[in-house]
Each structure stands twice: as C-alpha cells, then as structure tokens.
Design a protein around this motif. Structure first.
Motif, PDB file in Angstrom:
ATOM      1  N   ASN A 337       0.841  -1.194   0.000  1.00 42.40           N
ATOM      2  CA  ASN A 337       0.000   0.000   0.000  1.00 42.40           C
ATOM      3  C   ASN A 337       0.880   1.250   0.000  1.00 42.40           C
ATOM      4  N   TRP A 338       0.236   2.396  -0.109  1.00 47.39           N
ATOM      5  CA  TRP A 338       0.960   3.658  -0.280  1.00 47.39           C
ATOM      6  C   TRP A 338       1.028   4.471   1.013  1.00 47.39           C
ATOM      7  N   GLY A 341       3.060   7.657   1.525  1.00 48.14           N
ATOM      8  CA  GLY A 341       3.615   7.992   0.214  1.00 48.14           C
ATOM      9  C   GLY A 341       5.008   7.459   0.017  1.00 48.14           C
ATOM     10  N   MET A 344       7.154   2.492  -3.452  1.00 46.19           N
ATOM     11  CA  MET A 344       6.741   1.092  -3.518  1.00 46.19           C
ATOM     12  C   MET A 344       7.905   0.238  -4.024  1.00 46.19           C
ATOM     13  N   PHE A 367       1.136   6.208  -7.377  1.00 44.78           N
ATOM     14  CA  PHE A 367       0.693   6.719  -6.082  1.00 44.78           C
ATOM     15  C   PHE A 367      -0.438   7.728  -6.264  1.00 44.78           C
TER      16      PHE A 367
END
Length: 376
Positions: A337-338, A341, A344, A367
């Motif tokens: 998940n982001w 922020g 990834m 994102f």
C-alpha cells in the motif's frame, strides 16, 4: 546484474528456491493423488506463473479480481470462492471459473441459478476444529462466519452441489495434527462427503517446512480420498513461496534512544504488513545470533511501533548498507500500500541461469492515481 545495481526497496524472487518448493509439491501430488491449486490471496505475482504452472493444477481465489487473474494468467483449473458474493460478482466469476464455492447456504440458494452450465458448485463447511497459532487467523474461532457449521447443514443443500471446501489450518507444520483433523472431518461429515465428487481441504498446510513428514501427509490424503470416493484438492500459498523472496532495503539513518535503531527505506505498514498485524518479527540475512552489535531494524514510516525486528550483527551497521529481509513473498506483495507515500518496492526475479528480470516497478503516478484520477 547484481542487486547493488537496483534502487531499494525491491523484492527479489529466486527461481531456484521456488522450484525447490514446487518439486516437493509435485512429490506430494504423486504420492497422494491430490490436486494443488495456488492460493492467490497469498501470492498473486503472475509474472512468475510460467515457472509455477508445470507443477500445480490451477488457482483458487478469495475475490472476483483474483478469479479473473487466475483465469487469464495461469489457466488450468480456476476455483472461485468468496466469503460474500453480490449478484454481480457471481455473474462475473461464473464466466471464468471451473468451480464456484459458496460460503453459506443462503448464498447457495440465492445465486446457484446464476452459475453457468458446466461449472461445478461447492459449499464451504466449517468443521469446528482447526490448527492455527493466532486467533485472528483461526477459521474455527468463536462466532466464525467462515463456512456452514455441522448443526446448521441442510441435507437438501447437497442436492445442488458437487463438492465441499474445508479450510481449517494456518501454518500447520505437523502432519500428525492434520491427519487428526481429517479423521474428525470424516467422523462428523462423512455421510455428506460420500455424496460428493471433490473436497478441497484448503491451505495452511506447511508441507515444505524443513523436516515435514510428507509421507504421512500423502497417506492421509490418499486414504481420505478413497474413504469418501472424492478427488482431493489442497490450496497451498505460503508452502509454495516460502523462503523464495527477499525484500532488499537500505539503511538511511542510525539513531539511538536507549537502543540503536537502523532506519531503512521501507516499512512493515506499507511493504510487509503481516509483520505488524501478527507481531511476527522478520529475519535479516546479514544478522548473526552471536553478533556483538544489536539494532532495532526500524521503518521510515511515521508509525511509532513500525519495525521489522531486533537483530544482532558482527559489525556495526553503516548508513548506505543494504539488508535482506528474508521470506518476504507470502501475504506481502498482495498487501502493498501507499502509506506515507513511501516508494513502492520494485519486483524482480532471478532466473535459474542468473539473469534478473524486472516484473514491475512503481512511480509517483501510480501513487497519485491510487485514490483519485479525477477532481470533483
């Protein structure tokens, strides 16, 4: 290409290690007669499915998108299951699946007429017994919504199904324990199972664990299938991809407040969520049990308790040093998940010939698009 050429964080899947597990899976199939379908809820990195396909019989799912993914990228048998289907879900997955398993008798009665002709219908049963180390993951926990309990079964339900699914294990590393569960299922559900064509015994059976008694498992499965005249299926996930994948991270800072913490460019909250959910510390390849230098391996997220583990090292860690968080495939990439922020992790596979193939990478646009593509 060496790992040092890739920007961290990233996942590195090792084909040789994956094949080691798959050969054990093939041996289990040979001695038991069981069919094995990959549980996509655990591992959906379809870029390596061409490696897995020769050894397994198909895929099984826990939601509509997984069904379509299995159909499109793996082929073979495609099993569909969900704890709760909508009418639209059933119509969608029926297009792709060979077997469709309902979680309840009410859903079976409401939607079985929507299942396309030729698709085999099943029902999940809850045996009331299980092997799970944590209550959160125990399918037979109190007030469980997973499957139909014995006292609630209606005999007429078996007039419209071909199979049943039991899922009552989570990281069960004891073949004897599993055999006992099978005996209880036969005793309590035998009159129903004898009417069926197939039975899935779910996943959570850790048959690739070192020292696992696979002969006992194989015999138990073979005897169960013969006793009830059914084709047995298993739904392995973790057993297939255990110890195949590292999450490679870089130490970006070292701080001290009673204990030294090496902050890395990753986070359990974002990239290895089960470490946080189940409070199961990760292991680091470079660590040493007897090392003189102890560190918290902390994440770069804002969550105060977000850390991978506490580990010891022979030498002090340095900023810029890379660490390999081991066994980072199962229930990991599927939960990325982001949060915060954070970058990834990219995903790579090291082939048996040493070549490294990039399977995916993510950037700012991914994102940005995750939660909005249009303004109000």
């Amino acid at each position: 290409m060496q790992n040092s050429e890739f920007k961290t964080p990233f996942f590195m899947i090792d084909e040789n290690k994956l094949i080691e597990n798959l050969k054990i899976a093939q041996h289990l199939k040979d001695i038991s007669g069981a069919k094995l379908v990959l549980a996509l809820k655990c591992f959906s990195t379809w870029g390596v499915f061409d490696i897995i396909k020769p050894y397994l019989d198909g895929t099984t799912s826990s939601g509509p998108f997984e069904v379509k993914l299995g159909y499109e990228t793996f082929g073979k048998e495609t099993h569909a299951y969900s704890v709760g289907y909508s009418k639209e879900d059933v119509e969608a997955v029926s297009t792709y699946c060979d077997k469709l398993i309902f979680n309840s008798q009410s859903q079976l009665q409401a939607y079985r007429h929507l299942v396309k002709e030729g698709t085999s219908i099943g029902l999940r049963l809850n045996p009331g017994v299980s092997h799970a180390s944590q209550d959160l993951a125990d399918p037979a926990r109190q007030f469980s919504r997973l499957g139909v309990h014995q006292e609630q079964l209606l005999s007429e339900s078996f007039n419209c199904i071909d199979g049943a699914m039991f899922h009552m294990n989570c990281e069960n590393k004891d073949a004897g324990s599993f055999s006992q569960l099978l005996e209880q299922i036969s005793e309590n559900f035998g009159e129903y199972l004898n009417q069926l064509k197939w039975v899935s015994l779910g996943g959570g059976i850790f048959f690739t664990w070192p020292g696992y008694d696979i002969q006992t498992l194989g015999k138990s499965l073979r005897d169960f299938a013969k006793r009830h005249g059914v084709q047995v299926y298993l739904e392995p996930g973790e057993a297939i991809i255990t110890e195949t994948t590292d999450l490679v991270v870089t130490v970006v800072d070292i701080v001290e407040n009673g204990m030294r913490t090496a902050i890395v460019d990753s986070a359990t909250e974002a990239h290895r969520l089960d470490t946080l959910i189940y409070n199961e510390p990760a292991s680091v390849l470079e660590a040493s049990n007897d090392g003189e230098h102890q560190y918290v391996i902390g994440s770069c997220s804002c969550l105060a308790g977000d850390q991978f583990c506490i580990a010891r090292f022979d030498k002090p860690l340095e900023i810029g040093q890379r660490l390999h968080i081991q066994d980072s495939a199962g229930y990991t990439m599927v939960k990325l998940n982001w949060f915060n922020g954070l970058r990834m992790p990219s995903i790579y596979c090291r082939r048996s010939n040493g070549e490294v193939r990039k399977l995916n990478e993510f950037g700012y646009q991914d994102f940005k698009d995750a939660l909005s593509r249009w303004r109000v």
